[in-house]
Design an enzyme around this catalytic site. Structure first.
Site, PDB file in Angstrom:
ATOM      1  N   GLN A 223     -28.907 -34.803  40.897  1.00 22.47           N
ATOM      2  CA  GLN A 223     -28.132 -34.325  39.752  1.00 22.47           C
ATOM      3  C   GLN A 223     -26.645 -34.629  39.887  1.00 22.47           C
ATOM      4  O   GLN A 223     -25.946 -34.828  38.894  1.00 22.47           O
ATOM      5  CB  GLN A 223     -28.335 -32.810  39.594  1.00 22.47           C
ATOM      6  CG  GLN A 223     -28.070 -32.271  38.227  1.00 22.47           C
ATOM      7  CD  GLN A 223     -28.962 -32.891  37.162  1.00 22.47           C
ATOM      8  OE1 GLN A 223     -28.488 -33.593  36.274  1.00 22.47           O
ATOM      9  NE2 GLN A 223     -30.259 -32.652  37.257  1.00 22.47           N
ATOM     10  N   CYS A 384     -37.743 -26.674  36.248  1.00 23.04           N
ATOM     11  CA  CYS A 384     -38.230 -26.901  37.618  1.00 23.04           C
ATOM     12  C   CYS A 384     -37.393 -26.121  38.626  1.00 23.04           C
ATOM     13  O   CYS A 384     -37.049 -26.631  39.703  1.00 23.04           O
ATOM     14  CB  CYS A 384     -38.229 -28.396  37.959  1.00 23.04           C
ATOM     15  SG  CYS A 384     -39.405 -29.361  37.008  1.00 23.04           S
TER      16      CYS A 384
END
Length: 426
Positions: A223, A384
């Site tokens: 990320q 998630c």
């Protein structure tokens, strides 16, 4: 025209006299929508889901097309010029990813994504180096990809697994982390930036503390990598995973950095062609370096297109990306509270361009569905990250995440649409 020439021409066209690369007066996109074929062909679409997967610039798509239409051959096997050229391009792609991360070329393993990279470490390092009763630390901020592989390893090896807590703002609780380190973990598995609330973790501090306690560190940078520079040498991490599809590159390609000295002590993750020196029925002699972990035909075209995506990001510059995200975050933080009952989740000291929120009485899935019908793309659910959601007492959130193509107008359209959704569902 070569990729480098195309990129330089693109950059000249994009650049202006101000740090953020504006397309024209009044347009606060860092990179214009016209550079992204999907956005160019869907002018009414507002894409606010880059944290899930980024849209692809035309240059990246063109690189894939050119490889498959005029350069394709398998690598490391053929002695004919087409195969040799593809092999050289693939290894140059490895070098390019290494430079992006501040690593050496032989410290980079190509994987299919960051999830595979974490699993590779759990198997190749974890199975060979951990003993029953050893402790693994992860954190409450982690994506399932940096939790589940360690749970599976825990079951295989009868290990212990614990999570580093977070404070009320959504930052890592360093005091409680230090207490956990006194239990002598063997590895700390930590995100560089949380995919749910955008928390940027203090990696250098976390890694230094882990090393003082005798633990290695696995960084999930999937990320973080599109948002700020990662330099593995000063960070001193032992493993670091990235994925191409969040870096404006193709899916099916990722990378794992393994610190020099660790790679040679890790057995292969999978067996097959491409990762061997020689094979007999009784015995296999494995290749040296990263190729030992790259069994089978790799995603050659995706690796080459990833190189173009990394060039794309670095041509823009992380300083400009950070300034652009800061401006969009400030605008969103000012406008979202206009919606009655909306709550922004988390207030970390530092965050990337991600905001998760809830609206009283509305299910995140309903929010996402109705916004989608208005051409606004965001994520809804637990992202998630179920352990974090459970800790926060939430079943899920709606999440917006910014890319280089987003504008203040995208935020305004989101808020206006949320007001209509709120009116419809209250």
């Amino acid at each position: 025209m070569t990729d480098d020439e195309k990129l330089r021409r693109w950059f000249r066209q994009m650049s202006s006299s101000i740090p953020i690369l504006k397309r024209n007066p009044g347009d606060d996109a860092l990179v214009g929508r016209e550079q992204f074929p999907l956005l160019r062909s869907n002018p009414g679409l507002v894409y606010l889901d880059s944290a899930s997967s980024a849209q692809k610039p035309g240059l990246v798509i063109d690189r894939l097309t050119r490889f498959y239409s005029g350069e394709y051959a398998n690598i490391h096997r053929g002695l004919y010029p087409l195969s040799e050229a593809a092999s050289e391009a693939y290894e140059q792609a490895r070098l390019r990813l290494a430079r992006f991360l501040g690593a050496d070329q032989d410290e980079i393993i190509f994987t299919h994504n960051a999830t595979e990279a974490v699993n590779l470490v759990a198997h190749a390092w974890g199975d060979g180096n951990l003993r029953p009763g050893d402790l693994i630390l992860t954190s409450l901020l982690e994506h399932h990809a940096n939790i589940v592989p360690w749970q599976l390893l825990k079951e295989r090896k009868r290990l212990r697994l614990a999570a580093i807590p977070i404070d009320g703002k959504g930052d890592i609780d360093l005091a409680r982390y230090e207490m956990l380190l006194s239990r002598e973990p063997k590895i700390v598995c930590i995100t560089a930036a949380a995919n749910t609330i955008g928390t940027v973790t203090p990696l250098q501090t976390i890694i230094a503390m882990a090393h003082r306690a005798g633990a290695l560190v696995m960084v999930d940078a999937a990320q973080a990598a599109p948002h700020f520079a990662l330099d593995v040498k000063p960070l001193d991490c032992d493993f670091l995973a990235v994925t191409g599809h969040k870096l404006y590159g193709p899916d099916g390609i990722g990378g794992l950095y393994v610190k020099a000295g660790l790679l040679d002590k890790m057995p292969p993750f999978m067996g097959g062609g491409g990762m061997i020196r020689s094979v007999s029925i009784e015995h296999t002699e494995f290749a040296d370096g990263p190729r030992r972990f790259e069994a089978g035909t790799p995603a050659i075209g995706a690796a080459l297109a990833l190189t173009t995506a990394l060039d794309f990001i670095e041509a823009i510059g992380f300083e400009a990306i950070a300034a652009h995200e800061t401006a969009l975050l400030a605008h969103a933080m000012a406008r979202l509270p206009e919606i009655a009952g909306l709550k922004i989740i988390g207030a970390p000291v530092s965050r990337i361009g991600i905001i998760s929120f809830t609206i009283d009485g509305l299910h995140p899935h309903d929010i996402g569905t109705l916004l989608g019908e208005s051409g606004i793309c965001l994520r809804a659910g637990h992202h998630c990250a179920q352990p974090l959601m459970e800790h926060l007492g939430l079943s899920g959130t709606a999440r917006i995440s910014f890319g280089v193509h987003n504008t203040r107008d995208d935020v305004d359209r989101l808020v206006d649409s949320l007001a209509r959704v709120r009116q419809m569902l209250r």
